[in-house]
Motif scaffolding. Structure first.
Motif, PDB file in Angstrom:
ATOM      1  N   ALA A 202      39.244   0.156   8.328  1.00 16.58           N
ATOM      2  CA  ALA A 202      38.635   0.432   9.336  1.00 16.58           C
ATOM      3  C   ALA A 202      39.416   1.158  10.683  1.00 16.58           C
ATOM      4  O   ALA A 202      40.521   1.414  10.557  1.00 16.58           O
ATOM      5  CB  ALA A 202      38.321  -0.988  10.181  1.00 16.58           C
ATOM      6  N   GLY A 203      38.734   1.589  11.420  1.00 18.65           N
ATOM      7  CA  GLY A 203      39.292   2.401  12.607  1.00 18.65           C
ATOM      8  C   GLY A 203      38.603   2.939  13.682  1.00 18.65           C
ATOM      9  O   GLY A 203      37.369   2.655  13.722  1.00 18.65           O
ATOM     10  N   ILE A 204      39.260   3.653  14.595  1.00 21.68           N
ATOM     11  CA  ILE A 204      38.682   3.930  15.820  1.00 21.68           C
ATOM     12  C   ILE A 204      37.914   2.878  16.638  1.00 21.68           C
ATOM     13  O   ILE A 204      36.885   2.827  16.857  1.00 21.68           O
ATOM     14  CB  ILE A 204      37.636   5.162  15.516  1.00 21.68           C
ATOM     15  N   PHE A 205      38.691   1.881  16.838  1.00 20.58           N
ATOM     16  CA  PHE A 205      38.297   0.700  17.516  1.00 20.58           C
ATOM     17  C   PHE A 205      36.876   0.326  16.981  1.00 20.58           C
ATOM     18  O   PHE A 205      35.864  -0.029  17.701  1.00 20.58           O
ATOM     19  CB  PHE A 205      38.242   0.872  18.993  1.00 20.58           C
ATOM     20  N   GLY A 206      36.672   0.139  15.604  1.00 21.90           N
ATOM     21  CA  GLY A 206      35.457  -0.380  15.125  1.00 21.90           C
ATOM     22  C   GLY A 206      34.329   0.523  14.891  1.00 21.90           C
ATOM     23  O   GLY A 206      33.264   0.029  14.364  1.00 21.90           O
ATOM     24  N   LYS A 209      33.177   1.818  10.075  1.00 20.34           N
ATOM     25  CA  LYS A 209      33.204   0.362   9.511  1.00 20.34           C
ATOM     26  C   LYS A 209      33.980   0.444   8.185  1.00 20.34           C
ATOM     27  O   LYS A 209      34.156   1.569   7.723  1.00 20.34           O
ATOM     28  CB  LYS A 209      31.759   0.167   9.271  1.00 20.34           C
ATOM     29  N   ASN A 304      42.097  -6.877  15.360  1.00 21.41           N
ATOM     30  CA  ASN A 304      42.271  -6.107  14.204  1.00 21.41           C
ATOM     31  C   ASN A 304      43.298  -5.197  14.639  1.00 21.41           C
ATOM     32  O   ASN A 304      43.176  -4.060  15.212  1.00 21.41           O
ATOM     33  CB  ASN A 304      41.034  -5.556  13.849  1.00 21.41           C
ATOM     34  N   PHE A 307      42.904  -1.231  14.733  1.00 23.74           N
ATOM     35  CA  PHE A 307      42.267  -0.517  15.799  1.00 23.74           C
ATOM     36  C   PHE A 307      43.495  -0.136  16.909  1.00 23.74           C
ATOM     37  O   PHE A 307      43.204   0.995  17.724  1.00 23.74           O
ATOM     38  CB  PHE A 307      41.341  -1.665  16.698  1.00 23.74           C
ATOM     39  N   TYR A 308      44.639  -0.787  16.750  1.00 20.66           N
ATOM     40  CA  TYR A 308      45.634  -0.574  17.861  1.00 20.66           C
ATOM     41  C   TYR A 308      47.026  -0.135  17.315  1.00 20.66           C
ATOM     42  O   TYR A 308      47.876   0.205  18.217  1.00 20.66           O
ATOM     43  CB  TYR A 308      45.621  -1.793  18.620  1.00 20.66           C
TER      44      TYR A 308
END
Length: 523
Positions: A202-206, A209, A304, A307-308
């Protein structure tokens, strides 16, 4: 230095007798303003650009385990938290040790030639990574061995910085070295940002997906293997070697006898060691204290890490050229002291936020996870876990903000300390020779070589912090993860206090009497 070409000319023809073939610039005088404006600046800029590209990839490969280790459990590998922290620490230890030979390689083989070799060596950790993560029977010791080869990427930094140091005049070294280092440091952030996306996490703050087909860590390895080949080819076509940078290992290693080399190494543990150590540990710190997800098929709760995890390295990298710019303008020592004071306040703030966290119940044991896997749809998180996660989610924004400030100040300190190194050696040359004398010209050239060698040594010692920080977070004498994190930050805060005192006492405090001119005030 003996000039083998007419003044102001650049000769990239065949090398001198007894030398290897390749693109060698014989006449290089960056301190000559006319030469720099008409000839040197464009060449230096071109070498800087491709040096940044190669070093960027090196950092990405070096820190590939920092975020991928957090996905290993999702791929079915049964490793403990202690094993994961050790896995992310190993590349930092190997990378720090390799920085010395990588630095010595630049004058021996040439900056361009060694950039080609060091970029090609990145195929070893990337291809090994691709094999390990696709084989469910890969033992832990094999993961450790392959992670160790990722240290090749850490060595790239020292050779790249030593090489670029030769290309630029003294008044532009801070900015040039800051940009070179920042471009490399950004590799940490980008691998932590893009890897979750590339592998189907996952990535880019969700906004992106997770892949329904599961996690595929090998995809990231193939991407960076291809980029390593591209960096090797780019160095071959667009970079140069400098004849004036030639030096024998004994001459370079003479900097080990310099007291200033070891003082700056100590300070660099505080700045760069913090940056690389926190970058490696940040994904696992967030995962352990703010996130619960026993299986990929179960929706996790909490914060998660994917995301950070990249934010710390991003802001630290962006702050590095700022530190170099401020050091050029106000003096490296002053900015370094400012950076350490900022790190002290920031770590104390992190400790305050940690005091507000609720201790999470331990994650399910492997046997319990196996039972959950039989019926993931029927799994429910225990109430104690949900309550603790909800409480910690409220604290997370403050924890993240404080942690990012640690990265900002460490980045500023990285830029300012690397400005100090050549300035210290240059000051020795100015102090020991008369203005406009041939002895001064020779001394400045000799000290520039020493500065490049010192950059490698100091970078090697400083990078050891990247190994010590993850290990300290995994303190074996503390069984509860949150308590171990608090203890670690107390240790780091005390260390920054010592670093600030040393910076002030050696490089800022003005001396009186007979020793008034012996110090390094103003570097």
């Amino acid at each position: 230095m003996t000039l083998t070409s007419p003044p102001g000319s650049v000769d990239t023809a065949a090398p001198t007798k007894g030398h290897r073939t390749g693109r060698w610039i014989k006449d290089w005088r960056p301190e000559d303003k006319e030469f720099w404006t008409e000839t040197g600046a464009p060449i230096a800029k071109r070498n800087l650009i491709w040096s940044i590209f190669a070093e960027h990839l090196g950092f990405s490969v070096w820190l590939i385990w920092s975020v991928s280790s957090a996905f290993l459990l999702a791929m079915g590998f049964q490793f403990s938290v202690e094993q994961l922290f050790f896995l992310v620490a190993i590349p930092n230890l190997v990378g720090s040790l390799l920085r010395v030979p990588y630095t010595l390689a630049v004058p021996k083989f040439g900056g361009r030639n060694w950039t080609m070799v060091s970029a090609a060596l990145l195929l070893v950790p990337t291809l090994g990574f691709a094999y390990a993560v696709t084989n469910p029977d890969t033992p832990y010791w094999a993961f450790c061995l392959i992670a160790a080869t990722a240290g090749f990427g850490g060595g790239n930094f020292a050779s790249s910085m030593a090489n670029i140091n030769f290309f630029y005049p003294a008044d532009k070294k801070g900015a040039a070295l800051g940009l070179n280092a920042a471009g490399g440091n950004l590799g940490v952030s980008l691998i932590q940002f893009f890897l979750p996306i590339i592998v189907g996490g996952a990535g880019i703050f969700g906004l992106v997906k997770a892949s329904e087909g599961g996690i595929h860590l090998e995809r990231a390895a193939w991407v960076y293997a291809g980029l390593a080949v591209a960096a090797t080819v780019a160095a071959y076509f667009f970079m140069d070697n400098l004849e004036s940078a030639k030096s024998n290992p004994r001459e370079q290693l003479s900097v080990l006898k310099e007291k200033q080399t070891w003082i700056m190494s100590f300070l660099y543990i505080g700045t760069f060691g913090s940056f690389i150590g926190y970058s490696a540990a940040m994904p696992l710190l967030i995962k352990v204290n703010f996130w619960r997800q026993p299986l990929p098929s179960i929706t996790g709760i909490g914060i998660n890490f994917a995301f950070y995890a990249f934010l710390g390295a991003l802001v630290g990298s962006m702050a590095r050229p700022l530190g170099g710019y401020l050091a050029d303008k106000y003096g490296g020592a002053r900015i370094t002291l400012f950076a350490f004071c900022g790190m002290i306040l920031s770590t104390l703030t992190v400790l305050f936020t940690l005091s507000k966290l609720t201790v999470l119940p331990p994650p399910p044991a492997p046997d319990a996870v196996a039972e959950i896997a039989k019926d993931p749809a029927g799994f429910q998180f225990p109430e104690a876990v949900v309550t603790a996660i909800d409480a910690n989610k409220d604290v997370f924004p403050w924890f993240l903000a404080a942690f990012l400030m640690v990265f900002v100040f460490s980045g500023i300190g990285n830029g300012s300390t690397y400005k100090m190194i050549p300035a210290i050696f240059r000051k020795d040359a100015l102090r020991d020779t008369d203005p406009d004398s041939p002895e001064r010209e020779l001394a400045l050239h000799s000290q520039a070589k020493k500065a490049s060698a010192a950059i490698g040594i100091i970078g090697a010692v400083g990078a050891i912090g990247g190994f010590l920080i993850p290990i300290t977070f995994n303190s074996p004498w503390v069984t509860e993860p949150l308590a171990a994190t608090k203890n670690a930050f107390w240790i780091f805060t005390a260390f920054y206090v010592v670093c600030a005192i040393v910076t002030w006492a050696v490089y800022i405090r003005k001396r009186k009497g007979a020793n008034a001119d012996a110090g390094y005030v103003g570097v």
